[in-house]
Every structure is written in C-alpha cells, then in structure tokens.
Scaffold this motif. Sequence first.
Motif, PDB file in Angstrom:
ATOM      1  N   LYS A   1       1.817 -51.780  -7.949  1.00 28.32           N
ATOM      2  CA  LYS A   1       2.781 -52.609  -7.218  1.00 28.32           C
ATOM      3  C   LYS A   1       2.137 -53.916  -6.764  1.00 28.32           C
ATOM      4  O   LYS A   1       2.771 -54.980  -6.816  1.00 28.32           O
ATOM      5  CB  LYS A   1       3.331 -51.836  -6.019  1.00 28.32           C
ATOM      6  N   PHE A   2       0.889 -53.852  -6.330  1.00 22.41           N
ATOM      7  CA  PHE A   2       0.208 -55.080  -5.922  1.00 22.41           C
ATOM      8  C   PHE A   2       0.044 -56.021  -7.112  1.00 22.41           C
ATOM      9  O   PHE A   2       0.279 -57.224  -7.006  1.00 22.41           O
ATOM     10  CB  PHE A   2      -1.161 -54.765  -5.310  1.00 22.41           C
ATOM     11  N   MET A   3      -0.356 -55.474  -8.257  1.00 20.74           N
ATOM     12  CA  MET A   3      -0.493 -56.301  -9.464  1.00 20.74           C
ATOM     13  C   MET A   3       0.827 -57.002  -9.782  1.00 20.74           C
ATOM     14  O   MET A   3       0.854 -58.209 -10.051  1.00 20.74           O
ATOM     15  CB  MET A   3      -0.914 -55.430 -10.653  1.00 20.74           C
ATOM     16  N   ALA A   4       1.915 -56.242  -9.761  1.00 20.19           N
ATOM     17  CA  ALA A   4       3.226 -56.815 -10.080  1.00 20.19           C
ATOM     18  C   ALA A   4       3.605 -57.894  -9.072  1.00 20.19           C
ATOM     19  O   ALA A   4       4.152 -58.943  -9.447  1.00 20.19           O
ATOM     20  CB  ALA A   4       4.277 -55.711 -10.114  1.00 20.19           C
ATOM     21  N   ASP A   5       3.316 -57.657  -7.811  1.00 21.42           N
ATOM     22  CA  ASP A   5       3.636 -58.636  -6.768  1.00 21.42           C
ATOM     23  C   ASP A   5       2.888 -59.948  -6.967  1.00 21.42           C
ATOM     24  O   ASP A   5       3.360 -61.011  -6.551  1.00 21.42           O
ATOM     25  CB  ASP A   5       3.303 -58.068  -5.388  1.00 21.42           C
ATOM     26  N   GLN A   6       1.724 -59.884  -7.603  1.00 19.13           N
ATOM     27  CA  GLN A   6       0.931 -61.092  -7.840  1.00 19.13           C
ATOM     28  C   GLN A   6       1.320 -61.815  -9.121  1.00 19.13           C
ATOM     29  O   GLN A   6       0.768 -62.858  -9.446  1.00 19.13           O
ATOM     30  CB  GLN A   6      -0.570 -60.730  -7.879  1.00 19.13           C
ATOM     31  N   GLY A   7       2.252 -61.254  -9.881  1.00 16.38           N
ATOM     32  CA  GLY A   7       2.709 -61.903 -11.102  1.00 16.38           C
ATOM     33  C   GLY A   7       2.126 -61.342 -12.382  1.00 16.38           C
ATOM     34  O   GLY A   7       2.403 -61.856 -13.472  1.00 16.38           O
ATOM     35  N   PHE A   8       1.319 -60.285 -12.275  1.00 23.31           N
ATOM     36  CA  PHE A   8       0.773 -59.651 -13.473  1.00 23.31           C
ATOM     37  C   PHE A   8       1.837 -58.740 -14.091  1.00 23.31           C
ATOM     38  O   PHE A   8       2.534 -58.008 -13.390  1.00 23.31           O
ATOM     39  CB  PHE A   8      -0.484 -58.858 -13.144  1.00 23.31           C
ATOM     40  N   ARG A   9       1.933 -58.765 -15.421  1.00 18.24           N
ATOM     41  CA  ARG A   9       3.015 -58.064 -16.108  1.00 18.24           C
ATOM     42  C   ARG A   9       2.537 -56.893 -16.958  1.00 18.24           C
ATOM     43  O   ARG A   9       3.347 -56.259 -17.638  1.00 18.24           O
ATOM     44  CB  ARG A   9       3.778 -59.061 -16.985  1.00 18.24           C
ATOM     45  N   SER A  10       1.228 -56.618 -16.938  1.00 18.49           N
ATOM     46  CA  SER A  10       0.705 -55.536 -17.775  1.00 18.49           C
ATOM     47  C   SER A  10      -0.494 -54.883 -17.089  1.00 18.49           C
ATOM     48  O   SER A  10      -1.054 -55.409 -16.121  1.00 18.49           O
ATOM     49  CB  SER A  10       0.282 -56.058 -19.154  1.00 18.49           C
ATOM     50  N   LEU A  11      -0.868 -53.742 -17.611  1.00 19.23           N
ATOM     51  CA  LEU A  11      -2.029 -52.976 -17.148  1.00 19.23           C
ATOM     52  C   LEU A  11      -2.820 -52.548 -18.357  1.00 19.23           C
ATOM     53  O   LEU A  11      -2.247 -52.251 -19.408  1.00 19.23           O
ATOM     54  CB  LEU A  11      -1.565 -51.718 -16.397  1.00 19.23           C
ATOM     55  N   GLU A  12      -4.157 -52.521 -18.239  1.00 20.82           N
ATOM     56  CA  GLU A  12      -4.936 -51.797 -19.241  1.00 20.82           C
ATOM     57  C   GLU A  12      -5.798 -50.772 -18.529  1.00 20.82           C
ATOM     58  O   GLU A  12      -6.239 -50.985 -17.394  1.00 20.82           O
ATOM     59  CB  GLU A  12      -5.761 -52.732 -20.130  1.00 20.82           C
ATOM     60  N   ASP A  13      -6.013 -49.652 -19.182  1.00 18.30           N
ATOM     61  CA  ASP A  13      -6.694 -48.528 -18.554  1.00 18.30           C
ATOM     62  C   ASP A  13      -7.549 -47.827 -19.598  1.00 18.30           C
ATOM     63  O   ASP A  13      -7.091 -46.918 -20.292  1.00 18.30           O
ATOM     64  CB  ASP A  13      -5.668 -47.568 -17.954  1.00 18.30           C
ATOM     65  N   ASN A  14      -8.801 -48.269 -19.716  1.00 17.70           N
ATOM     66  CA  ASN A  14      -9.679 -47.712 -20.745  1.00 17.70           C
ATOM     67  C   ASN A  14      -9.788 -46.196 -20.676  1.00 17.70           C
ATOM     68  O   ASN A  14      -9.880 -45.522 -21.696  1.00 17.70           O
ATOM     69  CB  ASN A  14     -11.077 -48.329 -20.630  1.00 17.70           C
ATOM     70  N   GLY A  15      -9.783 -45.649 -19.471  1.00 23.22           N
ATOM     71  CA  GLY A  15      -9.994 -44.216 -19.302  1.00 23.22           C
ATOM     72  C   GLY A  15      -8.735 -43.377 -19.299  1.00 23.22           C
ATOM     73  O   GLY A  15      -8.772 -42.204 -18.886  1.00 23.22           O
ATOM     74  N   LEU A  16      -7.630 -43.916 -19.782  1.00 20.84           N
ATOM     75  CA  LEU A  16      -6.350 -43.198 -19.731  1.00 20.84           C
ATOM     76  C   LEU A  16      -6.433 -41.825 -20.378  1.00 20.84           C
ATOM     77  O   LEU A  16      -5.885 -40.839 -19.860  1.00 20.84           O
ATOM     78  CB  LEU A  16      -5.262 -44.019 -20.434  1.00 20.84           C
ATOM     79  N   LEU A  17      -7.119 -41.738 -21.515  1.00 19.18           N
ATOM     80  CA  LEU A  17      -7.151 -40.482 -22.267  1.00 19.18           C
ATOM     81  C   LEU A  17      -7.790 -39.358 -21.452  1.00 19.18           C
ATOM     82  O   LEU A  17      -7.482 -38.187 -21.669  1.00 19.18           O
ATOM     83  CB  LEU A  17      -7.903 -40.688 -23.584  1.00 19.18           C
TER      84      LEU A  17
END
Length: 307
Positions: free
Chosen positions: A64-80
């Motif tokens: 939510k903080f990322m979105a509030d700052q105008g960021f539109r995507s996420l990457e997560d190397n450790g998702l798996l």
Amino acid sequence: MSMQRRNFIKNLSLGGAAASLVGGSSLAAYANESRAGQPFNLDYAPHFGMFKNHGGDGLVDQLKFMADQGFRSLEDNGLLGRPVEDQNLIGRTLEQLGMRMGVFVVDGGDNWKVSLTTGKQEFIDNFVNTCKKSVEAAKRVNAKWATVVPGYFERKLPIGIQTGHVIEALKRGAEVFEPHGLAMVLEPLSDNPDLFLRFSDQSYAICKAVDSPSCKILYDIYHMQRNEGNLIAMMDLAWDEIAYIQIGDNPGRKEPGTGEINYLNVFKHIDAKGFKGICGMEHGNALPGKEGETALIAAYRKADGFK
C-alpha cells in the motif's frame, strides 16, 4: 517556498541531496513537490523491505505504501520460497491496488544453478521441475516474467559445448512456460567471474537459438555497466530480446544518482523506445531509515523527470 528555492532543490544531484539530508535539510521537499503519489513515467518495481520503515513489516502495508508513492509494480525474487498463503495474499493485494507483478527467481537450489552448463540429466530434470513449480506460483500473483540464471562455467568443457547445453536446457524450460504465457528472462551477471552468462550479446545469441517467446533477456543496468558499459548502444542491439529491465547505480548498487550512470538519459531512452514493461529496483538504499527511503523516492522522481 520561493520558486528560486524550489528550482535549486530540483537541480541538486542525489549526492548533494543526500548530503543536505544528513546535514538537516529536508530532501522530502523534492519528493513532495515533484508529482508525489502520481504514477512515474516508467513502471518501476520496488521489492519488499525497501520501504519497511514507512510501510512496516507487513506485506500488505508495504504494498500500500508503494502504491501511495506512485509505484505500479512489485518484484519479489524470493516469491517461490514463500508459503502459498503469502503468495495468494500478494496476488490479491496487487490486484486490489492495480499493481503488476515483476520478476521472481526460478530458484531450484545451487545444484542446478551451477550445473546447467554440464548437460547432466539430473540437473536438467531439477530445472524443469522447478519451472513447473514456478508456473503455479506465477498464477497466484499473475506474474509474466521469471528470472533464470544458468549458473557457473563448467571449466572442463569447451565454451561452445557449455553454450549448447544451456540452450537445450532452456528449450525444456520454455516448453513448460509457453502454454502459460510466462517468460523466463535470462540475467547476465557481474557478481563473480565464474558465472557463465555475463554479456548482453551472449544472452541475445542464446535467446535466438532457443527461439521462444518464453526465453528473453533481463537487462540489469548495474551488471551491464560493470561487464560491458556502452549501455544505450548495447541495449539497442539486443532490444528485440529484452523483456525486462532492472536498475542499480554503479559503484555501490544503490538508487539512481548515487553512482556514475546517467539514469535520466537512460530512462529517457528506454521510454523513447516505447518500453511498457517493468523496471525492477534491484538495489539497496543508499541511506538508512525513513530518511533513506524518502531520499530513494526523491531520486526516482528526479531520474524519471525526463518529460
């Protein structure tokens, strides 16, 4: 604040801005006055932990903080490696926030990462099985790209044989990914001289040999500055195989403006090429705490200010 003062702040280099912050001046003024909260021109993707001092420890609150700052995507190397319930939570939250999922790493353990060059069946089988697990994780977060690193040289074999082995393994991975619209993006790295995949032209040739929409290049600007330089020209040469871009300044692997790369020009060029993909923020924060996170956001507002 006067117009003169405002222009002065906007023209500061990041190094000068960071120094001002440490000295007590408010770098937040730059972030607050430069389209704060509005989407950036390019689609930059932070990762978990990058804004933990503002967003807290929770995955949802950080997103939510990322979105509030105008960021539109996420990457997560450790998702798996995350529990399925966390993967589902990330996927639901991204959808609610209107954000995209960037890369995660197809990580099957070091036994295959260091061994695809050997051509040994046991390592190919492990790679293919990890690709299958990656498809299931990708569905939970609506991911379209997954990072693949072929691993280390097999010094006992000629380079052409190693390359052939890697191509054949990647063809097997592409067969898994293609039906699901998922692309593995090959990342040439600079971390140590034992890594097999190091250059954009080498990656380009391998992608052409695999000949699949599910085998493309992850062009990490930090690594390519270290390994080959001439960023814009080399990017242009490999452009039709580049599906994903990552960011980090050099030296230091921190946010734009902390090193030698002219990110304002690089971002302007990427935008002019019509790139609609994700630019992953694959770097650390130059300064600690909330102040460092604010400085990082301001750095992206500055480097993204090409139009």
